[in-house]
Write a protein that holds these residues in place. Structure first.
Motif, PDB file in Angstrom:
ATOM      1  N   VAL A 159       0.831  -1.211   0.000  1.00 39.58           N
ATOM      2  CA  VAL A 159       0.000   0.000   0.000  1.00 39.58           C
ATOM      3  C   VAL A 159       0.863   1.258   0.000  1.00 39.58           C
ATOM      4  CG1 VAL A 159      -1.693   1.350   1.295  1.00 39.58           C
ATOM      5  CG2 VAL A 159      -1.960  -1.122   1.117  1.00 39.58           C
ATOM      6  N   ARG A 160       1.815   1.318   0.916  1.00 43.30           N
ATOM      7  CA  ARG A 160       2.649   2.521   1.021  1.00 43.30           C
ATOM      8  C   ARG A 160       3.527   2.716  -0.209  1.00 43.30           C
ATOM      9  NH1 ARG A 160       1.273   6.583   3.375  1.00 43.30           N
ATOM     10  NH2 ARG A 160       3.404   7.251   3.863  1.00 43.30           N
ATOM     11  N   THR A 161       4.056   1.613  -0.751  1.00 46.92           N
ATOM     12  CA  THR A 161       4.890   1.731  -1.949  1.00 46.92           C
ATOM     13  C   THR A 161       4.074   2.249  -3.126  1.00 46.92           C
ATOM     14  OG1 THR A 161       6.260  -0.128  -1.201  1.00 46.92           O
ATOM     15  CG2 THR A 161       6.406   0.493  -3.521  1.00 46.92           C
ATOM     16  N   THR A 162       2.870   1.688  -3.310  1.00 48.85           N
ATOM     17  CA  THR A 162       2.008   2.141  -4.397  1.00 48.85           C
ATOM     18  C   THR A 162       1.635   3.603  -4.220  1.00 48.85           C
ATOM     19  OG1 THR A 162       1.092  -0.097  -4.590  1.00 48.85           O
ATOM     20  CG2 THR A 162      -0.131   1.690  -5.638  1.00 48.85           C
ATOM     21  N   ASP A 163       1.256   3.976  -3.003  1.00 45.29           N
ATOM     22  CA  ASP A 163       0.888   5.367  -2.707  1.00 45.29           C
ATOM     23  C   ASP A 163       2.050   6.323  -3.010  1.00 45.29           C
ATOM     24  OD1 ASP A 163      -0.366   7.640  -1.791  1.00 45.29           O
ATOM     25  OD2 ASP A 163      -0.142   7.143   0.332  1.00 45.29           O
ATOM     26  N   ASN A 164       3.227   5.968  -2.533  1.00 45.58           N
ATOM     27  CA  ASN A 164       4.400   6.840  -2.741  1.00 45.58           C
ATOM     28  C   ASN A 164       4.810   6.916  -4.210  1.00 45.58           C
ATOM     29  OD1 ASN A 164       4.548   7.346   0.019  1.00 45.58           O
ATOM     30  ND2 ASN A 164       5.984   5.678   0.397  1.00 45.58           N
ATOM     31  N   MET A 165       4.741   5.799  -4.915  1.00 42.70           N
ATOM     32  CA  MET A 165       5.118   5.799  -6.323  1.00 42.70           C
ATOM     33  C   MET A 165       4.148   6.634  -7.161  1.00 42.70           C
ATOM     34  SD  MET A 165       7.938   4.145  -6.875  1.00 42.70           S
ATOM     35  CE  MET A 165       8.518   4.837  -5.342  1.00 42.70           C
ATOM     36  N   LEU A 166       2.861   6.509  -6.885  1.00 42.08           N
ATOM     37  CA  LEU A 166       1.872   7.277  -7.644  1.00 42.08           C
ATOM     38  C   LEU A 166       2.019   8.775  -7.416  1.00 42.08           C
ATOM     39  CD1 LEU A 166      -1.315   5.052  -7.174  1.00 42.08           C
ATOM     40  CD2 LEU A 166       0.037   5.336  -9.248  1.00 42.08           C
TER      41      LEU A 166
END
Length: 286
Positions: free
Chosen positions: A159-166
């Protein structure tokens, strides 16, 4: 007089800077020395356990000779696969939601706060949680319970990786898609997510590397199984728990197998980390 004072301040700052650099290098050197010590010890003790029997035979019974880790390797692969299949789609969709509505919705802000708590929660707490809501109700340990515990550990990472990448996607790219009449959900899935697919994949691989070596949650959920079992509804052997139990045993061949299992887990996790960094670096350079 003024120049002398400025030169003195400069020399003091330069001295402090060099001292800070020296201490940083010393700390890094100490850390690397301990890491190399651990790896060398692991390789020296575990390399001799790497043979064909390790991969084709199940764990031996107490007092018997030989044996391998087939059931533990299979159990770990099964539970990591199921946990990844659960956490990946849920984590990516949740990350997209947070990236799109994180500043507009109170629910999104609460979700982000809960995700941050889950990231820092000890894995044994997650294992006890799954034990209370699943194992205690079903009245038996199982591979499903172990998979759910590992999925809860991997979920916040994805979740955090996807959020940060987006969040790294340029605003101009989104505005161009909106100007062409694309709906918000399609911009999120087809434009923003595609632009950072390598970073999201990196987060997934890091989550897999994290769950592959977890022991505490599996002690309360999957437990262990001396025999080979492909049923996820029964106690299932896994490498971390087998290593934990065999390392403390009084039998030489069990301790020997524990070293071999530790070597497999270590290099498996190392390989996943190298792969994730390579993918992210290649995409960043591209």
């Amino acid at each position: 007089m003024k120049n002398h004072g400025s030169r003195s301040i400069y020399q003091t700052r330069l001295l402090v800077h060099r001292l800070g650099i020296a201490l940083s290098v010393l700390a890094m050197a100490i850390g690397i020395c301990f890491l190399l010590w651990i790896l060398v010890t692991l390789v020296l003790n575990g390399a001799s356990a790497l043979n064909l029997a390790l991969f084709i035979e199940s764990t031996p019974s107490p007092g018997s000779e030989g044996g391998g880790l087939l059931n533990a390797i299979f159990g770990s692969l099964m539970m990591v696969f199921v946990s990844t299949a659960i956490s990946t789609p849920v984590g990516i969709l949740a990350g997209i939601y947070l990236a799109e509505y994180g500043e507009e919705s109170l629910f999104a802000q609460v979700t982000r706060f809960v995700i941050d708590i889950m990231l820092s929660a000890p894995s044994i707490v997650i294992g006890l949680f799954v034990y209370a809501i699943y194992v205690a109700q079903a009245k038996h340990f199982s591979g499903w319970a172990g998979s759910f515990a590992l999925a809860l550990i991997a979920l916040p990472i994805v979740v955090r990786t996807t959020d940060n990448m987006l969040a790294l996607v340029p605003t101009a790219l989104r505005e161009a898609a909106y100007a062409l009449g694309a709906p918000r959900w399609k911009v999120a899935l087809m434009i923003r997510l595609r632009a950072v697919k390598a970073g999201v994949l990196t987060g997934i691989l890091l989550a897999v590397a994290r769950t592959a070596g977890e022991t505490a949650p599996l002690l309360f959920t999957a437990l262990n199984n001396q025999f080979f079992s492909a049923s996820m509804n029964q106690p299932m052997a896994n490498l971390p728990v087998v290593i934990f139990q065999f390392a403390m045993s009084p039998y030489d061949n069990w301790r020997h197998l524990a070293w071999g299992g530790a070597l497999l887990v270590t290099f498996g996790v190392l390989g996943l980390n190298i792969l994730s960094r390579s993918i992210f670096k290649k995409e960043h350079q591209g």
